[in-house]
Enzyme design. Structure first.
Site, PDB file in Angstrom:
ATOM      1  CG  HIS A 170       1.712  -2.070  -3.840  1.00  0.00           C
ATOM      2  ND1 HIS A 170       1.047  -2.124  -2.637  1.00  0.00           N
ATOM      3  CD2 HIS A 170       0.759  -2.131  -4.814  1.00  0.00           C
ATOM      4  CE1 HIS A 170      -0.263  -2.212  -2.876  1.00  0.00           C
ATOM      5  NE2 HIS A 170      -0.466  -2.214  -4.173  1.00  0.00           N
ATOM      6  CG  HIS A 194      -2.021  -6.475  -5.438  1.00  0.00           C
ATOM      7  ND1 HIS A 194      -2.961  -6.409  -6.435  1.00  0.00           N
ATOM      8  CD2 HIS A 194      -1.918  -5.210  -4.935  1.00  0.00           C
ATOM      9  CE1 HIS A 194      -3.391  -5.172  -6.561  1.00  0.00           C
ATOM     10  NE2 HIS A 194      -2.779  -4.413  -5.653  1.00  0.00           N
ATOM     11  CB  SER A 195      -4.574 -12.918  -5.613  1.00  0.00           C
ATOM     12  OG  SER A 195      -3.411 -13.711  -5.644  1.00  0.00           O
ATOM     13  CD  GLU A 234      -4.370  -4.902  -2.334  1.00  0.00           C
ATOM     14  OE1 GLU A 234      -3.273  -4.335  -2.094  1.00  0.00           O
ATOM     15  OE2 GLU A 234      -5.273  -4.364  -3.002  1.00  0.00           O
ATOM     16  CG  ASN A 291      -2.366   0.554   0.745  1.00  0.00           C
ATOM     17  OD1 ASN A 291      -2.445   1.629   0.166  1.00  0.00           O
ATOM     18  ND2 ASN A 291      -3.421  -0.184   1.053  1.00  0.00           N
ATOM     19  CG  ASP A 314      -7.661   1.384  -4.179  1.00  0.00           C
ATOM     20  OD1 ASP A 314      -7.275   0.466  -3.411  1.00  0.00           O
ATOM     21  OD2 ASP A 314      -6.888   1.997  -4.940  1.00  0.00           O
TER      22      ASP A 314
END
Length: 317
Positions: A95, A165-166, A284, A69, A231
């Protein structure tokens, strides 16, 4: 098996875990979950060629770090010292930066039919972060779940926030707007225009962020308060459940982490990524964004002599 070679000459391995009903394909590049098949249906977005992960990926299936993040302004202070990070999501660091864990080849330390352990050593100063950090991740396939166990140690104080992060699509295709989601969280983190938390832990009640009862992802996604879609980080009390109503397929997510970033694939464009907008949703599991700069958030500091440990389970009953 060999999955290809990076431009720098590093070989990438692919390992498949299988139990009959489920199978998971793991890459040593980015510790990526390339595919997760449940009763023959692949429920995560991924690519079949390494080059696509190198050039077209928006973190598909990858482990992101050293800090998953955003960190505001690419800067934080720890024990009186200020650290500067790469800005790769203007004006913030995202990230772990462009050379973060998702773009590194991990070492395959151990493999069995049901589990694979990958390790990565992040050098002191890598992407601006202090301390040499040693990280391991074990993917374990059980009868009805995929379990992720993270461990990490450091030789100097640092900050750490790891997540996978799938992008999930329980139908195996199409979009996820009809997926029904329940998030056991009565608070979320409002963000500013650059998606940095304001510091408030706001109630979800009466807002489009309320998934305390099951809701279709697309039901309120156009509400302007969302800023283009979901998000946002939720403050977890329990787990997350996702239902794809046509197939009846269910995914239950449990974690030791205090939060989950719910992302509805708003930036997928069908051109640069091969997948269209809302083709998958991310859950996540993580500590909160920008925690190093927000003292009242749960701490992400790791010190010598301590061990970071985190577990997330994706269950398909």
């Amino acid at each position: 098996m060999n999955f290809g070679t990076t431009p720098s000459g590093e070989q990438v391995e692919r390992h498949v875990l299988s139990n009959g009903r489920m199978s998971a394909s793991i890459l040593s590049y980015g510790a990526i979950l390339q595919s997760l098949e449940v009763s023959g249906v692949d429920v995560v977005l991924g690519y079949t060629a390494l080059d696509d992960y190198l050039t077209r990926s928006r973190y598909f299936g990858a482990v992101v770090g050293r800090y998953g993040n955003r960190i505001a302004g690419g800067r934080f202070t720890l024990d009186g010292a200020t650290y500067e990070l790469p800005i790769n999501n203007e004006p913030n660091s995202l990230h772990g930066g462009p050379g973060g864990f998702s773009n590194r080849v991990w070492r395959v330390a151990e493999v069995s039919d049901s589990a694979v352990t990958l390790e990565y050593v992040s050098a002191d100063g890598e992407e601006g972060y202090p301390g040499t950090l040693t990280v391991s991740l074990t993917y374990t396939l059980t009868e009805d779940a995929l379990r992720l166990d993270y461990r990490a140690t450091t030789d100097a104080p640092t900050v750490l926030n790891l997540t996978n992060h799938s992008y999930f699509n329980l139908a195996g295709g199409g979009d996820i707007l009809k997926h029904v989601v329940r998030i056991d969280a009565d608070r979320y983190l409002p963000v500013d225009s650059t998606k940095i938390p304001t510091g408030e832990l706001a109630p979800v009640a009466g807002t489009p962020f309320d998934f305390t009862t099951p809701q279709e992802v697309g039901a309120r996604i156009e509400d302007p308060v969302l800023g283009g879609g979901y998000d946002h980080c939720y403050v977890l009390r329990g787990g997350v459940e996702v239902l794809e109503s046509v197939s009846g397929r269910v995914m239950e997510v449990s974690t030791t982490e205090p939060g989950v970033q719910f992302y509805s694939g708003n930036m997928l464009d069908g051109v640069a990524t091969a997948y269209g907008r809302h083709a998958g949703l991310c859950l996540e599991t993580q500590h909160f964004p920008d925690s190093p700069n927000q003292a009242h958030f749960p701490s992400t500091v790791l010190r010598p002599g301590e061990e970071f440990a985190s577990t997330t389970v994706y269950r398909f009953p």
